[in-house]
Design a protein around this motif. Structure first.
Motif, PDB file in Angstrom:
ATOM      1  N   LEU A  19      42.138  35.828  43.831  1.00 24.32           N
ATOM      2  CA  LEU A  19      41.048  35.099  43.199  1.00 24.32           C
ATOM      3  C   LEU A  19      39.807  35.269  44.065  1.00 24.32           C
ATOM      4  O   LEU A  19      39.831  34.977  45.253  1.00 24.32           O
ATOM      5  N   TYR A  20      38.735  35.780  43.455  1.00 24.98           N
ATOM      6  CA  TYR A  20      37.450  35.950  44.134  1.00 24.98           C
ATOM      7  C   TYR A  20      36.523  34.859  43.622  1.00 24.98           C
ATOM      8  O   TYR A  20      36.372  34.690  42.411  1.00 24.98           O
ATOM      9  N   LEU A  21      35.900  34.127  44.532  1.00 19.38           N
ATOM     10  CA  LEU A  21      34.977  33.053  44.155  1.00 19.38           C
ATOM     11  C   LEU A  21      33.587  33.316  44.717  1.00 19.38           C
ATOM     12  O   LEU A  21      33.445  33.871  45.811  1.00 19.38           O
ATOM     13  N   LYS A  22      32.590  32.864  43.978  1.00 20.72           N
ATOM     14  CA  LYS A  22      31.201  32.962  44.430  1.00 20.72           C
ATOM     15  C   LYS A  22      30.883  31.871  45.442  1.00 20.72           C
ATOM     16  O   LYS A  22      30.044  32.061  46.317  1.00 20.72           O
ATOM     17  N   ASN A  23      31.562  30.738  45.336  1.00 16.78           N
ATOM     18  CA  ASN A  23      31.370  29.619  46.257  1.00 16.78           C
ATOM     19  C   ASN A  23      32.717  29.227  46.841  1.00 16.78           C
ATOM     20  O   ASN A  23      33.695  29.068  46.103  1.00 16.78           O
ATOM     21  N   LYS A  24      32.752  29.032  48.148  1.00 14.23           N
ATOM     22  CA  LYS A  24      34.016  28.705  48.818  1.00 14.23           C
ATOM     23  C   LYS A  24      34.601  27.399  48.270  1.00 14.23           C
ATOM     24  O   LYS A  24      33.906  26.407  48.114  1.00 14.23           O
ATOM     25  N   ASP A  25      35.884  27.465  47.960  1.00 13.42           N
ATOM     26  CA  ASP A  25      36.666  26.322  47.484  1.00 13.42           C
ATOM     27  C   ASP A  25      36.131  25.709  46.188  1.00 13.42           C
ATOM     28  O   ASP A  25      36.433  24.562  45.877  1.00 13.42           O
ATOM     29  N   PHE A  27      36.956  25.693  42.975  1.00 14.25           N
ATOM     30  CA  PHE A  27      37.998  25.991  42.002  1.00 14.25           C
ATOM     31  C   PHE A  27      37.726  25.364  40.641  1.00 14.25           C
ATOM     32  O   PHE A  27      38.395  25.690  39.666  1.00 14.25           O
ATOM     33  N   SER A  28      36.757  24.477  40.551  1.00 11.64           N
ATOM     34  CA  SER A  28      36.468  23.798  39.287  1.00 11.64           C
ATOM     35  C   SER A  28      35.977  24.772  38.206  1.00 11.64           C
ATOM     36  O   SER A  28      36.060  24.465  37.019  1.00 11.64           O
ATOM     37  N   LEU A  29      35.481  25.948  38.589  1.00  8.67           N
ATOM     38  CA  LEU A  29      35.019  26.940  37.619  1.00  8.67           C
ATOM     39  C   LEU A  29      36.166  27.729  36.997  1.00  8.67           C
ATOM     40  O   LEU A  29      35.998  28.370  35.975  1.00  8.67           O
ATOM     41  N   VAL A  30      37.332  27.691  37.625  1.00  3.30           N
ATOM     42  CA  VAL A  30      38.486  28.459  37.171  1.00  3.30           C
ATOM     43  C   VAL A  30      39.306  27.585  36.228  1.00  3.30           C
ATOM     44  O   VAL A  30      39.628  26.449  36.557  1.00  3.30           O
ATOM     45  N   GLU A  64      30.551  41.755  40.716  1.00  2.00           N
ATOM     46  CA  GLU A  64      29.266  41.047  40.734  1.00  2.00           C
ATOM     47  C   GLU A  64      28.966  40.409  39.378  1.00  2.00           C
ATOM     48  O   GLU A  64      28.526  39.253  39.305  1.00  2.00           O
ATOM     49  N   LYS A  65      29.237  41.131  38.309  1.00  2.00           N
ATOM     50  CA  LYS A  65      28.996  40.601  36.961  1.00  2.00           C
ATOM     51  C   LYS A  65      29.858  39.364  36.701  1.00  2.00           C
ATOM     52  O   LYS A  65      29.367  38.340  36.206  1.00  2.00           O
ATOM     53  N   ALA A  66      31.141  39.428  37.034  1.00  2.00           N
ATOM     54  CA  ALA A  66      32.043  38.286  36.812  1.00  2.00           C
ATOM     55  C   ALA A  66      31.607  37.079  37.640  1.00  2.00           C
ATOM     56  O   ALA A  66      31.613  35.948  37.148  1.00  2.00           O
ATOM     57  N   LEU A  67      31.221  37.312  38.881  1.00  2.00           N
ATOM     58  CA  LEU A  67      30.793  36.205  39.739  1.00  2.00           C
ATOM     59  C   LEU A  67      29.507  35.568  39.215  1.00  2.00           C
ATOM     60  O   LEU A  67      29.363  34.349  39.240  1.00  2.00           O
ATOM     61  N   ASP A  68      28.587  36.388  38.728  1.00  2.00           N
ATOM     62  CA  ASP A  68      27.332  35.859  38.174  1.00  2.00           C
ATOM     63  C   ASP A  68      27.561  35.074  36.886  1.00  2.00           C
ATOM     64  O   ASP A  68      26.957  34.029  36.672  1.00  2.00           O
ATOM     65  N   GLU A  69      28.444  35.593  36.025  1.00  2.00           N
ATOM     66  CA  GLU A  69      28.648  34.970  34.718  1.00  2.00           C
ATOM     67  C   GLU A  69      29.614  33.787  34.752  1.00  2.00           C
ATOM     68  O   GLU A  69      29.407  32.795  34.064  1.00  2.00           O
ATOM     69  N   LYS A  70      30.702  33.918  35.527  1.00  2.00           N
ATOM     70  CA  LYS A  70      31.745  32.888  35.511  1.00  2.00           C
ATOM     71  C   LYS A  70      31.908  32.153  36.838  1.00  2.00           C
ATOM     72  O   LYS A  70      32.462  31.064  36.865  1.00  2.00           O
ATOM     73  N   GLY A  71      31.493  32.796  37.924  1.00  2.00           N
ATOM     74  CA  GLY A  71      31.681  32.186  39.244  1.00  2.00           C
ATOM     75  C   GLY A  71      32.998  32.561  39.893  1.00  2.00           C
ATOM     76  O   GLY A  71      33.275  32.165  41.019  1.00  2.00           O
ATOM     77  N   TYR A  72      33.828  33.345  39.196  1.00  2.00           N
ATOM     78  CA  TYR A  72      35.111  33.778  39.748  1.00  2.00           C
ATOM     79  C   TYR A  72      35.539  35.108  39.134  1.00  2.00           C
ATOM     80  O   TYR A  72      35.012  35.536  38.106  1.00  2.00           O
ATOM     81  N   PHE A  73      36.489  35.758  39.777  1.00  2.00           N
ATOM     82  CA  PHE A  73      37.097  36.991  39.275  1.00  2.00           C
ATOM     83  C   PHE A  73      38.560  36.969  39.676  1.00  2.00           C
ATOM     84  O   PHE A  73      38.889  36.591  40.804  1.00  2.00           O
ATOM     85  N   ILE A  74      39.423  37.359  38.765  1.00  2.00           N
ATOM     86  CA  ILE A  74      40.856  37.398  39.053  1.00  2.00           C
ATOM     87  C   ILE A  74      41.315  38.847  39.068  1.00  2.00           C
ATOM     88  O   ILE A  74      40.971  39.628  38.177  1.00  2.00           O
ATOM     89  N   ARG A  75      42.084  39.180  40.098  1.00  2.00           N
ATOM     90  CA  ARG A  75      42.663  40.527  40.210  1.00  2.00           C
ATOM     91  C   ARG A  75      44.178  40.372  40.312  1.00  2.00           C
ATOM     92  O   ARG A  75      44.679  39.616  41.135  1.00  2.00           O
ATOM     93  N   ILE A  76      44.879  41.098  39.449  1.00  2.00           N
ATOM     94  CA  ILE A  76      46.333  41.109  39.481  1.00  2.00           C
ATOM     95  C   ILE A  76      46.769  42.549  39.677  1.00  2.00           C
ATOM     96  O   ILE A  76      46.491  43.409  38.842  1.00  2.00           O
TER      97      ILE A  76
END
Length: 108
Positions: A19-25, A27-30, A64-76
């Motif tokens: 899980l990649y976040l734009k802001n540390k901890d 998690f409320s955006l996920v 960068e796009k995911a972080l700007d739009e959603k604030g997070y990115f998930i990689r599996i």
């Protein structure tokens, strides 16, 4: 590209889940369903997005796009056929396994 800081967490429940976040901890955006599927998270690292031209298994632009739009990115990461439930089911049904590229296209 800005000097966006990226905070990376990994699932302690399942290997290859990040899980990649734009802001540390923050998690409320996920969505809760995703957090529940990940289970407990362990903080791994922080990096400046502008310092990277390439990030393993994802493009810098996509992240960068995911972080700007959603604030997070998930990689599996699908590590092996044993962990790849889609190909396990295909094998059970007598079908050929899907390639990594075909699997990646399914989750875009």
């Amino acid at each position: 590209m800005s000097d966006t800081l990226v905070y990376v967490y990994k699932s302690e429940k399942k290997s290859g889940r990040y899980l990649y976040l734009k802001n540390k901890d923050m998690f409320s955006l996920v969505p809760n369903e995703l957090l529940n599927a990940f289970g407990p998270l362990k903080y791994v690292m922080m990096f400046a997005l502008s310092k990277h031209k390439k990030i393993e298994k994802i493009s810098v632009q996509e992240l960068e796009k995911a972080l700007d739009e959603k604030g997070y990115f998930i990689r599996i990461d699908l590590l092996s056929d044993e962990e790849n439930l889609i190909n396990q089911e295909r094998k059970y049904r007598g079908l050929a396994p899907l390639s990594k590229e075909e699997l990646d296209d399914m989750f875009k």
